[in-house]
Design an enzyme around this catalytic site. Sequence first.
Site, PDB file in Angstrom:
ATOM      1  CB  CYS A  88      31.435 -88.486  -1.321  1.00 41.00           C
ATOM      2  SG  CYS A  88      32.166 -88.049  -2.893  1.00 41.00           S
TER       3      CYS A  88
ATOM      4  CD  GLU B  66      35.279 -62.605  26.279  1.00 40.33           C
ATOM      5  OE1 GLU B  66      36.261 -62.571  27.030  1.00 40.33           O
ATOM      6  OE2 GLU B  66      34.541 -63.606  26.155  1.00 40.33           O
ATOM      7  N   PRO B  67      32.595 -59.784  21.420  1.00 41.76           N
ATOM      8  CG  PRO B  67      32.304 -57.771  20.248  1.00 41.76           C
ATOM      9  CD  PRO B  67      32.857 -58.340  21.531  1.00 41.76           C
ATOM     10  N   GLY B  68      32.414 -61.886  18.612  1.00 42.25           N
ATOM     11  CA  GLY B  68      33.160 -62.482  17.512  1.00 42.25           C
ATOM     12  C   GLY B  68      32.324 -62.338  16.254  1.00 42.25           C
ATOM     13  NE  ARG B  69      27.068 -65.897  15.683  1.00 42.13           N
ATOM     14  CZ  ARG B  69      27.309 -67.124  15.228  1.00 42.13           C
ATOM     15  NH1 ARG B  69      27.273 -67.372  13.942  1.00 42.13           N
ATOM     16  NH2 ARG B  69      27.558 -68.120  16.065  1.00 42.13           N
TER      17      ARG B  69
ATOM     18  CE1 TYR C 255      27.509 -75.196  15.653  1.00 39.99           C
ATOM     19  CE2 TYR C 255      28.259 -73.876  13.796  1.00 39.99           C
ATOM     20  CZ  TYR C 255      28.494 -74.450  15.029  1.00 39.99           C
ATOM     21  OH  TYR C 255      29.703 -74.274  15.633  1.00 39.99           O
TER      22      TYR C 255
ATOM     23  CE1 TYR D 169      33.151 -68.915  16.071  1.00 42.80           C
ATOM     24  CE2 TYR D 169      31.248 -67.544  15.560  1.00 42.80           C
ATOM     25  CZ  TYR D 169      32.268 -67.916  16.416  1.00 42.80           C
ATOM     26  OH  TYR D 169      32.406 -67.256  17.619  1.00 42.80           O
TER      27      TYR D 169
ATOM     28  NE  ARG E 296      27.783 -70.386  11.495  1.00 44.82           N
ATOM     29  CZ  ARG E 296      26.550 -69.945  11.439  1.00 44.82           C
ATOM     30  NH1 ARG E 296      26.045 -69.556  10.288  1.00 44.82           N
ATOM     31  NH2 ARG E 296      25.811 -69.865  12.515  1.00 44.82           N
TER      32      ARG E 296
HETATM   33  C1  LIG Z   1      33.093 -68.011  21.124  1.00 41.79           C
HETATM   34  C2  LIG Z   1      33.307 -67.112  22.255  1.00 41.79           C
HETATM   35  C3  LIG Z   1      32.946 -65.763  22.142  1.00 41.79           C
HETATM   36  C4  LIG Z   1      32.313 -65.151  20.916  1.00 41.79           C
HETATM   37  O1  LIG Z   1      31.108 -65.648  20.537  1.00 41.79           O
HETATM   38  P1  LIG Z   1      30.335 -64.907  19.346  1.00 41.79           P
HETATM   39  O2  LIG Z   1      29.026 -65.567  19.315  1.00 41.79           O
HETATM   40  O3  LIG Z   1      31.111 -65.122  18.100  1.00 41.79           O
HETATM   41  O4  LIG Z   1      30.238 -63.464  19.698  1.00 41.79           O
HETATM   42  C5  LIG Z   1      33.218 -64.933  23.222  1.00 41.79           C
HETATM   43  N1  LIG Z   1      33.792 -65.402  24.346  1.00 41.79           N
HETATM   44  C6  LIG Z   1      34.158 -66.690  24.483  1.00 41.79           C
HETATM   45  C7  LIG Z   1      34.805 -67.135  25.745  1.00 41.79           C
HETATM   46  C8  LIG Z   1      33.926 -67.582  23.453  1.00 41.79           C
HETATM   47  O5  LIG Z   1      34.275 -68.871  23.597  1.00 41.79           O
END
Ligand SMILES: *Cc1c(COP(=O)(O)O)cnc(C)c1O
Length: 418
Positions: free
Chosen positions: A341, A271-274, A314, A370, A310
């Site tokens: 501000c 499940e890659p997002g970033r 972070y 993000y 970010r």
């Molecule tokens: C946020 C999330 C991801 C993705 O994380 P990345 O760091 O963006 O790859 C995958 N699975 C679940 C369940 C998440 O909450």
Amino acid sequence: MREFQSKKDVMIIGGMSTTKIAERFGTPVMVTDESALRENYRAIYKAFNDKFPTRINYACKANTNLSILRILEQEGSCIDAVSIGEVESCLRAGFVPERILYTGVSVSDAEMRAVAERRVPINVDSVNQMHRLAGMNPKHPISLRVNPDVGSGHSQKVVTGAKGAKFGIPKEEIIAAYAEAIELGFLPRGLHAHTGSGGRDPAVFGRVTEVMVEIFERIRSELGLKLEFLDIGGGMGIPYRPEEEIMDLDAVAAEVASKLKGSGVRTLVIEPGRYIVADTTVLLTKVNDVKSTPVRDYALVDAGFNTLIRPAFYDSYHPVAVANRFGHAADVKYDVAGPICESGDYLAKERMLPRVQVGDLLCVYDVGAYGFAMSSNYNSRPRCAEVLVLDGKASLIREREKVSDMFRHQKVPARLRE
Ligand SMILES: *Cc1c(COP(=O)(O)O)cnc(C)c1O
């Protein structure tokens, strides 16, 4: 960070001049390069599928723009969605329900019912949630999320797989949870875990796979249930700082595949997002003011932590360049800060840049993940526009909000209107 070219000192993205984009669409604006997005998806798909049959569930919370989702749908991606809003966004972008996996935490009955009615498989986060779902439809396709006691992340705030985290079913209770699922009438299809976000160490992905393969095999031998998939979550990082190394995709895939070999697991899910969206997008922001203090110099721009949170949230690092004097010698040190501000409002600290003037255009890199997704209306500032570029053409994919948009949902009682 991707390499960018320039023409007559002006940075180019997707064949378009950044100053032209800023003139046409205004600033701040987030600009996504369509070819980079397709390239990233194909790279991670290939790296894993060369080693093991792998389904890519793009974790869309990183970026839910409908055009981005459309592109990934075309590429054949599947989806990890964490809310009904994300589920609806993906359905609207053309994903069929079977290509979406819903993984919520703190899930209400109303949200779960809505997801189930749309026939989207549910990755259950707790035994309690599983009982509530059984009351709605004990035949609904489910998988279970385990807390694997393997955590990682670029910040403590994004570690999700460590012992004691709020996510998933503790490792020690997971076999009993599958037994209970079967008793309730479910036929669980998979096992899921997610360690955290922004890791680049292949060993972590190997470790979580190992833990999960062990559980997978116990489920088979103790309960006689053969799961279809093992979902090891996302978290594949990118290097934000120049001295950081890129994550070796092939090494991660090889490490994970080596733990799956001979295990009986047929399908791996990641499940890659970033990883898929981060470096596809830059933020263009105009310099409103330049200020010298006895301590430091500021380049004050029109994007603050309302646009990109970010760095403030972070302590994240995003590279910055002067887009209209691209590649010029960097001889002055600046903090790049926005219009919010609060003194915590900054995009970058202590960056060497070519001398900055009012009206210059700065480019903040790697904001595709993000970035817009975490932006807000704080200080009553409308959220920025989003633009997609391809082969020298730019399309608006989200209009800049107007101040009037922020009044849309507000109600003033009659007695206050006099
Ligand atoms: C946020 C999330 C991801 C993705 O994380 P990345 O760091 O963006 O790859 C995958 N699975 C679940 C369940 C998440 O909450």
